[in-house]
Design a protein around this motif. Structure first.
Motif, PDB file in Angstrom:
ATOM      1  N   SER A 110       0.828  -1.226   0.000  1.00 29.05           N
ATOM      2  CA  SER A 110       0.000   0.000   0.000  1.00 29.05           C
ATOM      3  C   SER A 110       0.855   1.266   0.000  1.00 29.05           C
ATOM      4  CB  SER A 110      -0.944   0.021   1.211  1.00 29.05           C
ATOM      5  OG  SER A 110      -1.816  -1.091   1.189  1.00 29.05           O
ATOM      6  N   CYS A 111       1.977   1.205  -0.719  1.00 33.46           N
ATOM      7  CA  CYS A 111       2.851   2.362  -0.855  1.00 33.46           C
ATOM      8  C   CYS A 111       2.567   3.083  -2.175  1.00 33.46           C
ATOM      9  CB  CYS A 111       4.321   1.939  -0.836  1.00 33.46           C
ATOM     10  SG  CYS A 111       4.909   1.316   0.753  1.00 33.46           S
ATOM     11  N   ASP A 112       2.751   4.382  -2.171  1.00 30.17           N
ATOM     12  CA  ASP A 112       2.632   5.199  -3.368  1.00 30.17           C
ATOM     13  C   ASP A 112       3.951   5.114  -4.131  1.00 30.17           C
ATOM     14  OD1 ASP A 112       2.509   7.156  -5.315  1.00 30.17           O
ATOM     15  OD2 ASP A 112       1.654   8.687  -4.014  1.00 30.17           O
ATOM     16  N   VAL A 113       3.964   4.378  -5.238  1.00 31.52           N
ATOM     17  CA  VAL A 113       5.206   4.131  -5.986  1.00 31.52           C
ATOM     18  C   VAL A 113       5.826   5.437  -6.455  1.00 31.52           C
ATOM     19  CG1 VAL A 113       6.228   2.988  -7.984  1.00 31.52           C
ATOM     20  CG2 VAL A 113       4.379   1.863  -6.706  1.00 31.52           C
ATOM     21  N   GLU A 114       5.006   6.377  -6.916  1.00 35.97           N
ATOM     22  CA  GLU A 114       5.537   7.638  -7.422  1.00 35.97           C
ATOM     23  C   GLU A 114       6.188   8.475  -6.320  1.00 35.97           C
ATOM     24  OE1 GLU A 114       5.880   8.747 -10.621  1.00 35.97           O
ATOM     25  OE2 GLU A 114       5.417   6.608 -10.892  1.00 35.97           O
ATOM     26  N   LYS A 115       5.806   8.230  -5.111  1.00 39.52           N
ATOM     27  CA  LYS A 115       6.431   8.919  -3.978  1.00 39.52           C
ATOM     28  C   LYS A 115       7.664   8.183  -3.484  1.00 39.52           C
ATOM     29  CE  LYS A 115       5.654  10.054   0.901  1.00 39.52           C
ATOM     30  NZ  LYS A 115       4.737   9.901   2.061  1.00 39.52           N
ATOM     31  N   VAL A 116       7.559   6.854  -3.389  1.00 40.45           N
ATOM     32  CA  VAL A 116       8.620   6.058  -2.765  1.00 40.45           C
ATOM     33  C   VAL A 116       9.775   5.776  -3.722  1.00 40.45           C
ATOM     34  CG1 VAL A 116       9.161   3.832  -1.687  1.00 40.45           C
ATOM     35  CG2 VAL A 116       7.015   5.005  -1.141  1.00 40.45           C
ATOM     36  N   PHE A 117       9.452   5.349  -4.954  1.00 40.91           N
ATOM     37  CA  PHE A 117      10.532   4.978  -5.870  1.00 40.91           C
ATOM     38  C   PHE A 117      10.035   5.026  -7.317  1.00 40.91           C
ATOM     39  CE2 PHE A 117      13.665   1.961  -7.772  1.00 40.91           C
ATOM     40  CZ  PHE A 117      14.819   2.631  -7.382  1.00 40.91           C
ATOM     41  N   PRO A 118       9.830   6.218  -7.857  1.00 42.50           N
ATOM     42  CA  PRO A 118       9.397   6.325  -9.253  1.00 42.50           C
ATOM     43  C   PRO A 118      10.495   5.883 -10.201  1.00 42.50           C
ATOM     44  CG  PRO A 118       9.987   8.477  -8.390  1.00 42.50           C
ATOM     45  CD  PRO A 118      10.016   7.529  -7.223  1.00 42.50           C
ATOM     46  N   PHE A 119      10.110   5.546 -11.419  1.00 46.83           N
ATOM     47  CA  PHE A 119      11.089   5.091 -12.414  1.00 46.83           C
ATOM     48  C   PHE A 119      12.121   6.173 -12.691  1.00 46.83           C
ATOM     49  CE2 PHE A 119      12.594   4.044 -16.718  1.00 46.83           C
ATOM     50  CZ  PHE A 119      12.993   2.725 -16.507  1.00 46.83           C
ATOM     51  N   THR A 120      11.712   7.416 -12.622  1.00 45.40           N
ATOM     52  CA  THR A 120      12.661   8.509 -12.858  1.00 45.40           C
ATOM     53  C   THR A 120      13.780   8.523 -11.818  1.00 45.40           C
ATOM     54  OG1 THR A 120      11.158   9.973 -11.626  1.00 45.40           O
ATOM     55  CG2 THR A 120      11.010  10.012 -14.042  1.00 45.40           C
ATOM     56  N   LEU A 121      13.465   8.127 -10.580  1.00 46.99           N
ATOM     57  CA  LEU A 121      14.501   8.053  -9.542  1.00 46.99           C
ATOM     58  C   LEU A 121      15.475   6.927  -9.852  1.00 46.99           C
ATOM     59  CD1 LEU A 121      15.706   9.030  -6.903  1.00 46.99           C
ATOM     60  CD2 LEU A 121      14.066   7.579  -5.673  1.00 46.99           C
ATOM     61  N   LEU A 122      14.950   5.789 -10.317  1.00 46.78           N
ATOM     62  CA  LEU A 122      15.822   4.693 -10.726  1.00 46.78           C
ATOM     63  C   LEU A 122      16.750   5.146 -11.852  1.00 46.78           C
ATOM     64  CD1 LEU A 122      16.784   1.739 -10.835  1.00 46.78           C
ATOM     65  CD2 LEU A 122      14.787   1.230 -12.274  1.00 46.78           C
ATOM     66  N   GLU A 123      16.207   5.868 -12.814  1.00 47.98           N
ATOM     67  CA  GLU A 123      17.027   6.363 -13.926  1.00 47.98           C
ATOM     68  C   GLU A 123      18.123   7.299 -13.426  1.00 47.98           C
ATOM     69  OE1 GLU A 123      14.334   6.512 -17.904  1.00 47.98           O
ATOM     70  OE2 GLU A 123      13.757   7.930 -16.328  1.00 47.98           O
ATOM     71  N   CYS A 124      17.795   8.153 -12.470  1.00 51.27           N
ATOM     72  CA  CYS A 124      18.797   9.062 -11.907  1.00 51.27           C
ATOM     73  C   CYS A 124      19.915   8.295 -11.212  1.00 51.27           C
ATOM     74  CB  CYS A 124      18.143  10.036 -10.925  1.00 51.27           C
ATOM     75  SG  CYS A 124      17.117  11.291 -11.702  1.00 51.27           S
ATOM     76  N   HIS A 125      19.540   7.288 -10.437  1.00 56.13           N
ATOM     77  CA  HIS A 125      20.550   6.475  -9.753  1.00 56.13           C
ATOM     78  C   HIS A 125      21.393   5.705 -10.759  1.00 56.13           C
ATOM     79  CE1 HIS A 125      19.778   6.423  -5.247  1.00 56.13           C
ATOM     80  NE2 HIS A 125      18.921   7.321  -5.712  1.00 56.13           N
ATOM     81  N   TRP A 126      20.765   5.200 -11.808  1.00 58.43           N
ATOM     82  CA  TRP A 126      21.520   4.467 -12.838  1.00 58.43           C
ATOM     83  C   TRP A 126      22.525   5.399 -13.503  1.00 58.43           C
ATOM     84  CZ3 TRP A 126      22.081  -0.543 -13.903  1.00 58.43           C
ATOM     85  CH2 TRP A 126      22.680  -0.907 -15.125  1.00 58.43           C
ATOM     86  N   LYS A 127      22.099   6.595 -13.819  1.00 62.09           N
ATOM     87  CA  LYS A 127      22.980   7.568 -14.458  1.00 62.09           C
ATOM     88  C   LYS A 127      24.194   7.865 -13.577  1.00 62.09           C
ATOM     89  CE  LYS A 127      23.607  10.943 -17.609  1.00 62.09           C
ATOM     90  NZ  LYS A 127      23.733  10.715 -19.053  1.00 62.09           N
ATOM     91  N   LYS A 128      23.963   7.931 -12.278  1.00 58.54           N
ATOM     92  CA  LYS A 128      25.037   8.316 -11.361  1.00 58.54           C
ATOM     93  C   LYS A 128      25.909   7.133 -10.951  1.00 58.54           C
ATOM     94  CE  LYS A 128      25.856  10.833  -7.059  1.00 58.54           C
ATOM     95  NZ  LYS A 128      25.241  11.665  -5.984  1.00 58.54           N
ATOM     96  N   TYR A 129      25.295   5.963 -10.727  1.00 58.59           N
ATOM     97  CA  TYR A 129      26.032   4.864 -10.089  1.00 58.59           C
ATOM     98  C   TYR A 129      26.357   3.679 -10.998  1.00 58.59           C
ATOM     99  CZ  TYR A 129      24.935   7.250  -5.706  1.00 58.59           C
ATOM    100  OH  TYR A 129      24.839   8.177  -4.699  1.00 58.59           O
TER     101      TYR A 129
END
Length: 402
Positions: free
Chosen positions: A317-336
C-alpha cells in the motif's frame, strides 16, 4: 584449517537433528574452491525416517594475520546479522502485510555463532533442493538476467516499503550496516586499491586507442566517485546484497532435461551486505555477468526490475511515485552505473581464469605481476576479458554513463 568440527559444533548439529525430527547426521568436508566462501566448508546430511535434509556448515578460517582475521570476523558477523535479523525481519514484514509472491530468494538459517575464533553459520544447502550454480565463464542469458533483476526488485522493495511504513524499525535494523570493508582501510590504502584496479583496466584496453581514451575518462573521476560520491547517505536507499557475481546466485529450473527454464533464484554470501543505492547491486551483476546484446538492452532489464519493485510496493500500500518512481531509478543508474565497470575490472580477472577462483578482496591485494599472470597470461579468458571490458566501456560511453 581443521578438517573436523569441534565437539561443541557437533553438539549444535545434534540439537538441530533433534529439533527437526531427524535421527542422525553425517559430516563431509567440502572444497571451497569457486564457491565464494571465506573459510572451511562442510556438507551436513541429516537423516530421517522419510526424508533427509542437506545443510552447509560455513566456518571462519583460522589465521595468524591480525588484519585478515578481523576482516573475516567482520564478514561472518555481517552475514550472521543479515540472516538472523534483516532477512528474518523482512520475512515478518511481508507476512504482516499479506504480501504474495514476495522476496524469498535466500537460504534458511539453522544456526550460527558469533563467538570470537568460533564464527560459523549453518544454512540450508540449496543444491540439495535442486538449485544449480551458473557457469562463471559463460555470460548469462536473457532469462536468467531477467529473473535476477526481478528478484533484486523484490528484495529492494522490502527495504523501500519498510522505510516508508515502519521507519523506526528500518533505521534500527540498518543503523550498523555500513561498508565495513571500506571502513577497514585508510584513505591511502583505498586510493592504492583503486589504482590497482584501474591498472587492470589500462592493461585490458592498451591495444584499443578508442577504448583507452574512454577508459581514461572514467579513471580520471574514479577516485572521487568511489570515495566521495558513493558515500552520499541520502541515496543509500536500501539494504544491498553487495556481492553480486554469478557464483553468489543459485538457480532452480522447471521443464524437461533437454529444455529447462529458470523459475527461481537465491542469493548467497551476504558477508559484504550494506546499505546503498539499489543500482550498486544491479550494475555489479549486470556488467560483470552479461555481454553482447544484453548489455545494450539494459533499459529492458531496468523496466523488469522496476515492475518488480512496483508490484511489491503496491502490495505494501505504498505510493510508488512517492517512494521509488522510475525517474529516480534512472537518476541512480545515471550516477552509479559506472560502479559496474569498476567492479568488473577486478571480478572478470578471476571469473574467466582457468585456475582456482580467489576471493576478490584477496585478489586485489596480489602483486601487480601476479594479478596480470591470472588475468592476462594464456588461456581462453585473456582476450575475452579484454573484449568484455571494452564492450562495457563502449556501452557506458554510448549512454553517457562515463
Amino acid at each position: 584449517m581443521s578438517s573436523e568440527l569441534t565437539e561443541d559444533q557437533r553438539n549444535v548439529l545434534k540439537a538441530i537433528v533433534h529439533n527437526e525430527s531427524f535421527y542422525s547426521f553425517d559430516v563431509q568436508r567440502a572444497t571451497p574452491k569457486g564457491e565464494g566462501y571465506m573459510g572451511s566448508l562442510f556438507n551436513i546430511s541429516l537423516k530421517g525416517e522419510r526424508n533427509n535434509l542437506e545443510l552447509i556448515f560455513k566456518q571462519a578460517e583460522p589465521t595468524d594475520n591480525v588484519e585478515h582475521k578481523m576482516f573475516v570476523r567482520n564478514a561472518y558477523l555481517r552475514e550472521i546479522y543479515i540472516y538472523n535479523n534483516v532477512l528474518n525481519q523482512f520475512e515478518n514484514f511481508q507476512k504482516e502485510n499479506n504480501v504474495i509472491n514476495g522476496f524469498t530468494g535466500y537460504a534458511k538459517i539453522y544456526g550460527s555463532s558469533d563467538k570470537e575464533n568460533n564464527e560459523y553459520i549453518i544454512l540450508e544447502n540449496l543444491k540439495g533442493s535442486g538449485y544449480k550454480m551458473w557457469n562463471r565463464k559463460v555470460p548469462m542469458d536473457d532469462e536468467h538476467v531477467a529473473l535476477v533483476f526481478s528478484e533484486y526488485g523484490k528484495f529492494h522493495a522490502v527495504s523501500l516499503a519498510m522505510k516508508e511504513k515502519s521507519p523506526d524499525l528500518y533505521d534500527k535494523l540498518t543503523e550498523n550496516l555500513d561498508d565495513f570493508y571500506g571502513r577497514s582501510m585508510s584513505v591511502e590504502e583505498s586510493k592504492e586499491m583503486i589504482n590497482n584496479v584501474l591498472q587492470i583496466g589500462f592493461k585490458a584496453v592498451e591495444s584499443n586507442d578508442s577504448a583507452a581514451q574512454l577508459f581514461k575518462r572514467f579513471a580520471d573521476v574514479a577516485e572521487k566517485f568511489l570515495l566521495e560520491d558513493m558515500q552520499n547517505l541520502d541515496e543509500q536507499l536500501v539494504v544491498t546484497h553487495a556481492d553480486c557475481w554469478c557464483n553468489n546466485m543459485l538457480f532452480k529450473y522447471e521443464g524437461t532435461q533437454e529444455i529447462q527454464k529458470p523459475n527461481g533464484v537465491c542469493f548467497i554470501d551476504w558477508q559484504l551486505s550494506k546499505i546503498g543505492s539499489p543500482v550498486l547491486d544491479l550494475a555489479y551483476f549486470f556488467f560483470v555477468c552479461t555481454t553482447g546484446n544484453i548489455l545494450h538492452d539494459y533499459k529492458k532489464y531496468l523496466k523488469i526490475y522496476h515492475d518488480s519493485v512496483t508490484e511489491l510496493l503496491i502490495q505494501f500500500s505504498c505510493d510508488v511515485e512517492k517512494v521509488f518512481p522510475f525517474t529516480l531509478l534512472e537518476c541512480h543508474w545515471k550516477k552509479y552505473a559506472k560502479f559496474g565497470l569498476y567492479i568488473a575490472l577486478m571480478t572478470l580477472s578471476f571469473m574467466l581464469c582457468e585456475t582456482e577462483v580467489p576471493n576478490w578482496t584477496e585478489f586485489i591485494k596480489y602483486e601487480e605481476s601476479d594479478r596480470e599472470e591470472i588475468a592476462f597470461e594464456g588461456g581462453s579468458g585473456v582476450s575475452e576479458q579484454g573484449q568484455r571490458i571494452i564492450d562495457i566501456i563502449n556501452v557506458m560511453a554510448q549512454n553517457n554513463l562515463i
